[in-house]
Design an enzyme around this catalytic site. Sequence first.
Site, PDB file in Angstrom:
ATOM      1  N   TRP A  84      10.834  -7.614  -2.275  1.00 51.39           N
ATOM      2  CA  TRP A  84      11.845  -8.664  -2.322  1.00 51.39           C
ATOM      3  C   TRP A  84      11.228  -9.967  -2.809  1.00 51.39           C
ATOM      4  O   TRP A  84      12.097 -10.943  -3.450  1.00 51.39           O
ATOM      5  CB  TRP A  84      12.301  -9.130  -0.920  1.00 51.39           C
ATOM      6  CG  TRP A  84      11.037  -9.200   0.045  1.00 51.39           C
ATOM      7  CD1 TRP A  84      10.493  -8.396   0.889  1.00 51.39           C
ATOM      8  CD2 TRP A  84      10.131 -10.274   0.028  1.00 51.39           C
ATOM      9  NE1 TRP A  84       9.424  -8.734   1.403  1.00 51.39           N
ATOM     10  CE2 TRP A  84       9.180 -10.009   1.087  1.00 51.39           C
ATOM     11  CE3 TRP A  84      10.126 -11.611  -0.230  1.00 51.39           C
ATOM     12  CZ2 TRP A  84       8.139 -10.830   1.522  1.00 51.39           C
ATOM     13  CZ3 TRP A  84       9.113 -12.366  -0.093  1.00 51.39           C
ATOM     14  CH2 TRP A  84       7.973 -12.140   0.828  1.00 51.39           C
ATOM     15  N   GLU A 124       1.322  -0.988  -6.689  1.00 48.87           N
ATOM     16  CA  GLU A 124       0.830  -2.293  -6.879  1.00 48.87           C
ATOM     17  C   GLU A 124       0.886  -2.923  -5.579  1.00 48.87           C
ATOM     18  O   GLU A 124       2.017  -3.316  -5.100  1.00 48.87           O
ATOM     19  CB  GLU A 124       2.090  -2.876  -8.007  1.00 48.87           C
ATOM     20  CG  GLU A 124       1.925  -2.356  -9.297  1.00 48.87           C
ATOM     21  CD  GLU A 124       0.782  -2.717  -9.971  1.00 48.87           C
ATOM     22  OE1 GLU A 124      -0.010  -3.537  -9.736  1.00 48.87           O
ATOM     23  OE2 GLU A 124       0.394  -1.773 -11.228  1.00 48.87           O
ATOM     24  N   CYS A 163       2.200 -11.743  -5.081  1.00 49.55           N
ATOM     25  CA  CYS A 163       0.906 -10.853  -4.744  1.00 49.55           C
ATOM     26  C   CYS A 163      -0.487 -11.597  -5.504  1.00 49.55           C
ATOM     27  O   CYS A 163      -1.395 -11.437  -4.757  1.00 49.55           O
ATOM     28  CB  CYS A 163       1.123  -9.546  -5.330  1.00 49.55           C
ATOM     29  SG  CYS A 163       1.665  -9.584  -7.175  1.00 49.55           S
ATOM     30  N   GLU A 172      -4.079 -10.486   4.178  1.00 46.93           N
ATOM     31  CA  GLU A 172      -3.035 -11.277   3.338  1.00 46.93           C
ATOM     32  C   GLU A 172      -1.996 -12.104   4.110  1.00 46.93           C
ATOM     33  O   GLU A 172      -1.708 -11.611   5.002  1.00 46.93           O
ATOM     34  CB  GLU A 172      -2.445 -10.104   2.506  1.00 46.93           C
ATOM     35  CG  GLU A 172      -1.589 -10.774   1.572  1.00 46.93           C
ATOM     36  CD  GLU A 172      -0.701  -9.764   0.699  1.00 46.93           C
ATOM     37  OE1 GLU A 172      -0.118  -8.711   1.238  1.00 46.93           O
ATOM     38  OE2 GLU A 172      -0.563  -9.750  -0.424  1.00 46.93           O
TER      39      GLU A 172
HETATM   40  P1  NAD Z   1       6.688  -3.679   1.970  1.00 39.49           P
HETATM   41  O1  NAD Z   1       5.517  -2.684   1.586  1.00 39.49           O
HETATM   42  O2  NAD Z   1       7.175  -3.867   3.213  1.00 39.49           O
HETATM   43  O3  NAD Z   1       8.006  -3.166   1.075  1.00 39.49           O
HETATM   44  C1  NAD Z   1       8.061  -2.879  -0.152  1.00 39.49           C
HETATM   45  C2  NAD Z   1       9.168  -1.772  -0.532  1.00 39.49           C
HETATM   46  O4  NAD Z   1       8.901  -0.548   0.151  1.00 39.49           O
HETATM   47  C3  NAD Z   1      10.250  -2.342  -0.020  1.00 39.49           C
HETATM   48  O5  NAD Z   1      11.496  -1.836  -0.881  1.00 39.49           O
HETATM   49  C4  NAD Z   1      10.718  -1.645   1.386  1.00 39.49           C
HETATM   50  O6  NAD Z   1      12.096  -1.145   1.757  1.00 39.49           O
HETATM   51  C5  NAD Z   1       9.921   0.015   0.906  1.00 39.49           C
HETATM   52  N1  NAD Z   1       9.584   0.523   2.093  1.00 39.49           N
HETATM   53  C6  NAD Z   1       9.097   0.143   3.218  1.00 39.49           C
HETATM   54  N2  NAD Z   1       8.684   1.353   4.054  1.00 39.49           N
HETATM   55  C7  NAD Z   1       8.654   2.379   3.341  1.00 39.49           C
HETATM   56  C8  NAD Z   1       8.167   3.730   3.372  1.00 39.49           C
HETATM   57  N3  NAD Z   1       7.643   4.034   4.717  1.00 39.49           N
HETATM   58  N4  NAD Z   1       8.485   4.322   2.430  1.00 39.49           N
HETATM   59  C9  NAD Z   1       8.703   3.967   1.194  1.00 39.49           C
HETATM   60  N5  NAD Z   1       9.106   2.869   1.075  1.00 39.49           N
HETATM   61  C10 NAD Z   1       9.059   1.982   1.964  1.00 39.49           C
HETATM   62  O7  NAD Z   1       6.174  -4.946   1.152  1.00 39.49           O
HETATM   63  P2  NAD Z   1       7.032  -6.330   1.138  1.00 39.49           P
HETATM   64  O8  NAD Z   1       6.923  -7.022   2.463  1.00 39.49           O
HETATM   65  O9  NAD Z   1       8.380  -6.007   0.744  1.00 39.49           O
HETATM   66  O10 NAD Z   1       6.266  -7.092  -0.008  1.00 39.49           O
HETATM   67  C11 NAD Z   1       5.194  -7.720  -0.009  1.00 39.49           C
HETATM   68  C12 NAD Z   1       3.881  -7.163  -0.456  1.00 39.49           C
HETATM   69  O11 NAD Z   1       4.112  -6.686  -1.812  1.00 39.49           O
HETATM   70  C13 NAD Z   1       2.708  -8.046  -0.348  1.00 39.49           C
HETATM   71  O12 NAD Z   1       1.394  -7.568   0.555  1.00 39.49           O
HETATM   72  C14 NAD Z   1       2.366  -8.035  -1.543  1.00 39.49           C
HETATM   73  O13 NAD Z   1       1.117  -8.313  -1.986  1.00 39.49           O
HETATM   74  C15 NAD Z   1       2.788  -7.162  -2.410  1.00 39.49           C
HETATM   75  N6  NAD Z   1       3.166  -7.212  -3.841  1.00 39.49           N
HETATM   76  C16 NAD Z   1       2.363  -6.780  -4.779  1.00 39.49           C
HETATM   77  C17 NAD Z   1       2.656  -6.766  -6.002  1.00 39.49           C
HETATM   78  C18 NAD Z   1       1.714  -6.311  -7.046  1.00 39.49           C
HETATM   79  O14 NAD Z   1       1.899  -6.279  -8.314  1.00 39.49           O
HETATM   80  N7  NAD Z   1       0.520  -5.967  -6.727  1.00 39.49           N
HETATM   81  C19 NAD Z   1       3.651  -7.522  -6.312  1.00 39.49           C
HETATM   82  C20 NAD Z   1       4.580  -7.950  -5.339  1.00 39.49           C
HETATM   83  C21 NAD Z   1       4.218  -7.697  -4.047  1.00 39.49           C
END
Ligand code: NAD
Length: 539
Positions: free
Chosen positions: A179, A276, A310, A408
Amino acid sequence: MTDTIAETGKSGRNPVAAAGTRTVAEAVTPDLVRRLTSAVVVSDTPTLAGTRVPFTGEPLAEIPESTPEDVATAFARARAAQPAWAARPVRERAAVLLRFHDLLLAHKDELLDLVQAETGKARAHAAEEVLSAAVEARHYGRAGASYLRPRRRRGVFPVLTQVTELRQPKGVVGQISPWNYPLALFVGDALPAFVAGNAVVTKPDTQTALTALRARELLVEAGLPAELWQIVIGDGPVVGPEVVAHADYVSFTGSTRTGREVATKAAARLIGASMELGGKNAMLVLADADLDRAAEGAVRACFSSAGQLCISIERLYVAEAVADAFLEKFTARTRALRLGNSLAWGADMGSLVSKRQLDTVTRHVEDAVKNGARVLTGGQARPDVGPLFYEPTVLEGVTEAAAVCTEETFGPVVSVYRFRDEEEAVARANDTAYGLNASVWSRSTRRARAVAARLHSGTVNVNEGYAPAYGSVAAPMGGMGDSGVGRRHGAEGILKYTEVQTVAVQRLISMGPSFGMSDEAHAKFLQTSLKALKALRFK
Ligand code: NAD
């Protein structure tokens, strides 16, 4: 609640009504929500998930949710559309991105409204998303064909064996998006997949589905066949694994915890995946840094999108000799930041996105203080501005017992540490399981480059926090260690969506014995040929 911009400091608080700006209700109408969500692949009577406006906590939209069967339908549709798309010349596919670039900029105001309404970030930070998506569209629109062109390789027999390396599309890419950058990441990771000839099925985060759906609409307007990009929505642990179960390749952006699960499932299916993931990014302010620039840059690096970025900086290492002077400048600038809860320009920082984020930030700061840290500025939630607001916060004296030291936070909280020399700074910056982004400040770029090369980090920015490396989309971006596998941007960012295929054409002589040679004579002939090629410096 009225739309306000508020100074973060305790004294002189001065809420200002935002004039001449649309409200969220004016920007996100029921008609718009109906139109956008009609593109989600769902059955006749889907369940609905309610999203809220982070600025106010008011209801925003009802988003229909896909079932596992709907995910299968989405993949079937994408799979049916993909071969015709792959058969189109690369330049034709890439041209869609060039038109998309123009549409993004033409519709920037409405996109900014949507990004802000769904994420609660400040308008200036939403603007970074539109720019990032546009820059990437232009890059792969222009350079896509050259990344993908067939390449001649040296054959086993010079001249007689002609070898070409081809790039075939994977098929249907499954994309799972977070998100926090609902436009930049959602669009950015899908565009090169399309240029490479793939179809894509994306699961955006439910909270930011409208931004994603509007961006998809614009790409279709730019010429992408609508069936080629399917959107499914729903609970991550329910719908996410279904995406992985049907995909030919997975592009995942999100937390390290979820990334590990997704990578394990992809590995079991023997499909490739790029991950990522999270970070605990360090900034190093060396003793010869320009302290005014460093303090100003640190504010950008730590508090953009309220730290929900991130590549945001969460650990700040400052040379002992300049630490007091730097901190005076940095905390003064941080204290002056203005929080904003409207779609107006002018705020320096917006809201957190969810109660979960606010809880983590609150817990990390409280736990740090309990374990000996001092709050130099910030450290408070700001319910007077909005239910999910938290002040930009600078901590010093954080001990290893505190969660904020290693985990984090993904919020507007930075911990400051002092170092004696560069050896110590590099060792402490590298003392983390993550390795996503880093920043080095020095008046000597030579010195900064030398330090950068020693950092265990996928990107390093010199005299900036994150934007130069991320914005330079011709170069790869991604994480080492627990921050990820694979890269976005550059050659890696598009070639990962392809299968490499080697085509070797054998001419004039065959690989077996010819001219009536015995097997032994043929083997000797080949050995002699190898020696001759070596002497001629061919091999
Ligand atoms: P999250 O891992 O909770 O969710 C990411 C996505 O995965 C969402 O669409 C979620 O619905 C989905 N998801 C959740 N559980 C799942 C499962 N068991 N199997 C498959 N998909 C599933 O992360 P978040 O809270 O939405 O995002 C924040 C995190 O993302 C932070 O740790 C941030 O650092 C990281 N991030 C990394 C980058 C990068 O480029 N390295 C960029 C943006 C965010």
